[in-house]
Design an enzyme around this catalytic site. Structure first.
Site, PDB file in Angstrom:
ATOM      1  N   THR A 130       2.466  17.498   1.402  1.00 25.29           N
ATOM      2  CA  THR A 130       2.075  18.323   2.547  1.00 25.29           C
ATOM      3  C   THR A 130       2.039  19.795   2.124  1.00 25.29           C
ATOM      4  O   THR A 130       1.183  20.562   2.575  1.00 25.29           O
ATOM      5  CB  THR A 130       3.047  18.063   3.715  1.00 25.29           C
ATOM      6  OG1 THR A 130       2.878  16.691   4.097  1.00 25.29           O
ATOM      7  CG2 THR A 130       2.770  18.946   4.915  1.00 25.29           C
ATOM      8  N   GLU A 178      10.858  14.283   2.816  1.00 27.20           N
ATOM      9  CA  GLU A 178      10.386  13.169   1.996  1.00 27.20           C
ATOM     10  C   GLU A 178      11.088  13.232   0.641  1.00 27.20           C
ATOM     11  O   GLU A 178      11.011  14.236  -0.057  1.00 27.20           O
ATOM     12  CB  GLU A 178       8.870  13.272   1.800  1.00 27.20           C
ATOM     13  CG  GLU A 178       8.308  12.114   1.014  1.00 27.20           C
ATOM     14  CD  GLU A 178       6.796  12.218   0.813  1.00 27.20           C
ATOM     15  OE1 GLU A 178       6.300  13.317   0.552  1.00 27.20           O
ATOM     16  OE2 GLU A 178       6.126  11.176   0.933  1.00 27.20           O
ATOM     17  N   GLU A 224      -4.542  13.584   2.688  1.00 21.91           N
ATOM     18  CA  GLU A 224      -3.684  12.393   2.842  1.00 21.91           C
ATOM     19  C   GLU A 224      -2.339  12.792   2.265  1.00 21.91           C
ATOM     20  O   GLU A 224      -2.195  12.907   1.042  1.00 21.91           O
ATOM     21  CB  GLU A 224      -4.261  11.193   2.072  1.00 21.91           C
ATOM     22  CG  GLU A 224      -5.679  10.825   2.437  1.00 21.91           C
ATOM     23  CD  GLU A 224      -5.795  10.163   3.799  1.00 21.91           C
ATOM     24  OE1 GLU A 224      -4.768   9.717   4.343  1.00 21.91           O
ATOM     25  OE2 GLU A 224      -6.918  10.108   4.309  1.00 21.91           O
ATOM     26  N   LYS A 273      -9.696  15.416 -10.299  1.00 20.32           N
ATOM     27  CA  LYS A 273      -8.589  16.088 -10.996  1.00 20.32           C
ATOM     28  C   LYS A 273      -7.365  15.212 -10.806  1.00 20.32           C
ATOM     29  O   LYS A 273      -6.731  15.224  -9.750  1.00 20.32           O
ATOM     30  CB  LYS A 273      -8.370  17.476 -10.376  1.00 20.32           C
ATOM     31  CG  LYS A 273      -7.789  18.519 -11.315  1.00 20.32           C
ATOM     32  CD  LYS A 273      -6.403  18.221 -11.818  1.00 20.32           C
ATOM     33  CE  LYS A 273      -5.312  18.489 -10.812  1.00 20.32           C
ATOM     34  NZ  LYS A 273      -3.979  18.055 -11.303  1.00 20.32           N
ATOM     35  N   CYS A 320       4.020   6.885  -0.467  1.00 19.35           N
ATOM     36  CA  CYS A 320       3.937   7.780   0.686  1.00 19.35           C
ATOM     37  C   CYS A 320       4.385   7.079   1.964  1.00 19.35           C
ATOM     38  O   CYS A 320       4.920   7.699   2.865  1.00 19.35           O
ATOM     39  CB  CYS A 320       2.509   8.284   0.840  1.00 19.35           C
ATOM     40  SG  CYS A 320       1.305   6.949   0.860  1.00 19.35           S
ATOM     41  N   GLY A 333      -1.679  13.965  -1.722  1.00 18.12           N
ATOM     42  CA  GLY A 333      -0.532  14.597  -2.360  1.00 18.12           C
ATOM     43  C   GLY A 333       0.440  15.092  -1.309  1.00 18.12           C
ATOM     44  O   GLY A 333       0.486  14.580  -0.186  1.00 18.12           O
TER      45      GLY A 333
END
Ligand code: NAD
Length: 499
Positions: A245, A400, A266, A190, A301, A243
């Site tokens: 958290t 982030e 991840e 996806k 990331c 993606g």
């Protein structure tokens, strides 16, 4: 003889899009007939429409993946046979490089030369590497008594659901596909609704390379629809997720609410870049910080978004950063020379501008950037932005941002640097800069991160694991360790009678 530069705009005008899903080896519309608009961040225009997959489409894709797994059309092939197909798949990715690069750039905004040199090449390399590896890994025999033989073997898990983000759409897909397919699993991928186009093309190339139908399915759609349906599916054995958290937490919930499928997350990062006053080359450190953060417009990331600098060199360091940042001013992603392109969409741009506003209101000092730019294009571009005078408790140092925004934070002592670097919910990567070998090793041991760089930041390779401590996730992508995620260990005891 020099070759003429590619006219990417002309090529883009000739590009044909197909937004239908790939299920059981066929291009299919969503069962509901619904689509969503795929908008290019280069100019805000609709590129094409894409199938809006929902649970019915996920059911069909999982059923096709399960059927392929059960009849062993792929898992039953010898590793050397799977290797051949995966290497052919990688060759097809390279051969389709310009088309894939264009799709990636038009869909998510990164400069075309990086889509070619980084995204296409890394994707092909990843698939080929796992293909190459799979007929070279052996299973184990336990050191038992002579009356028994204990075999410890790895078996493919079955059906893997892969849910990936938009910042490196092909590479993130390849990090799941390479080890999952090499070990004989079937996959339902996806892609992000913000960047679905290359995943669909990859599935076609895999079929052309000889991957049997149903082994690799792609269902585009929204996270809360197709993504949730996949993660809740009772017949999916593991989820490989990359993606945020926030969504990683949901993945764990979905597994708990369904079949306790394995979840490999991840997730996000807020990586620390720590520069001591005993660093040999302050300029190299500063330029590396800028290059590593601003690459991909900060949408990485592992971007080193918290830069800790010893007070004795802080003025010198920030002056270099201030001069360096404008070199990463956004430009036309199809022009072939811009260092950074557009942010992925209007929402992401507003998020980044919101963090810049928070930096101002919390009292950080803006050194450069801070504005939206290239508005006339209709696209979503933000200047490379540097804040100094940041402290580690400000919002811009804790959350982030996923955009071209750097926070520079001063420190006085090694202990203070360690405490601040580790004072984060995340632990993806870190970097330490020092010419003192003892300090470099001490710091590398003290920093709570999945990867620690010493006197560099960019070194990376498919041969090493990638992933984080703490809320940056669990499991590791890349390297032979990734095989652990997509295989079950089985012990087989065999009695051996004495003569
Ligand atoms: P995101 O979490 O919003 O979306 C990622 C994927 O999850 C997309 O395909 C999305 O459609 C899907 N999704 C969203 N909501 C869902 C739900 N409720 N159920 C199931 N699926 C859902 O992340 P993003 O904005 O696409 O990507 C940026 C994030 O990815 C950043 O946090 C970044 O740090 C992280 N990232 C991590 C790594 C790594 O290796 N650790 C690599 C790249 C990106």
């Amino acid at each position: 003889m020099a070759t003429a530069p590619i006219d990417w705009r002309a090529r883009a005008a000739e590009l044909r899009f197909d937004g239908r899903a790939v299920i059981a080896g066929q291009r299919v519309a969503a069962q509901s007939g619904e689509t969503f608009d795929c908008i290019s961040p280069l100019d805000g225009r609709v590129l094409t429409s894409v199938a809006r997959g929902r649970s019915a489409d996920i059911d069909a894709a999982v059923a096709s993946a399960r059927a392929a797994f059960e009849d062993r059309r792929w898992s039953g092939q010898a590793p050397a046979a799977r290797k051949k197909v995966l290497i052919r798949f990688a060759e097809k990715i390279l051969a389709a490089g310009p088309e894939l690069a264009l799709l990636e750039t038009l869909d998510m905004g990164k400069p075309i030369q990086y889509s070619m040199a980084v995204d296409v090449r890394s994707t092909a390399n990843c698939i080929a590497w796992y293909g190459e590896a799979i007929d070279k890994v052996y299973d184990e025999i336990a050191p038992t008594a002579a009356s028994a033989l204990a075999l410890i073997t790895r078996e493919p898990m079955g059906v893997i659901g892969a849910v990936v983000p938009w910042n490196y759409p092909m590479i993130m897909a390849a990090w799941k596909l390479g080890p999952a397919l090499a070990t004989g699993n079937s996959v339902v991928l996806k892609p992000s609704e913000k960047s679905p186009l290359t995943a669909l093309r990859l599935a076609e190339l895999a079929l052309e390379a000889g991957l049997p139908e149903g082994v690799f399915n792609v269902v585009p759609g929204y996270g809360h629809e197709a993504g949730e349906a996949l993660a809740l599916h009772m017949d999916v054995d593991a989820i490989g997720f990359t993606g945020s958290t926030r969504v990683g937490r949901k993945m764990l919930e979905y597994a708990g609410r369904s079949n306790l499928k394995r979840v490999y997350n991840e997730l996000g990062g807020k990586s620390a870049f720590v520069v001591f006053d005993d660093v040999g080359d302050v300029s190299r450190a500063a330029k590396t910080a800028a290059g590593s953060l601003f690459f991909n417009a900060g949408e990485s990331c592992n971007a080193p978004s918290r830069v800790f600098v010893h007070a004795a060199i802080a003025d010198e360091f920030t002056a270099i950063i201030q001069a360096e940042a404008p070199k990463y001013a956004p430009g036309d992603p199809l022009g072939g020379t811009a260092e950074i392109g557009a942010l992925v969409d209007d929402t992401q741009m507003q998020t980044v501008l919101g963090y810049i506003a928070a930096g101002h209101s919390e009292g950080a000092t803006l050194l450069t950037g801070g504005q939206r730019t290239m508005q006339a294009t209709g696209g979503f571009y933000v200047e490379p932005t540097v804040f100094a005078g940041v402290n580690n408790s400000m919002k811009i140092a804790r959350e982030e941002i996923f955009g071209p925004v750097m926070s520079v934070i001063r420190f006085e002592t090694e202990a203070e640097a360690i405490a601040m670097a580790n004072d984060s919910a995340y632990g993806l990567q870190a970097s330490v800069w020092s010419d003192n070998i003892n300090r470099a090793h001490r710091m590398a041991r003290s920093l709570r991160a999945g990867t620690v760089h010493v006197n560099q930041y960019d070194e990376d390779d498919i041969t090493v694991p990638f992933g984080g401590f703490k809320q940056s996730g669990n499991g590791r992508d890349k390297s032979l360790h990734a095989f652990d995620k997509y295989t079950e260990l089985k012990t087989t005891w065999i009695r051996i009678d004495a003569r």
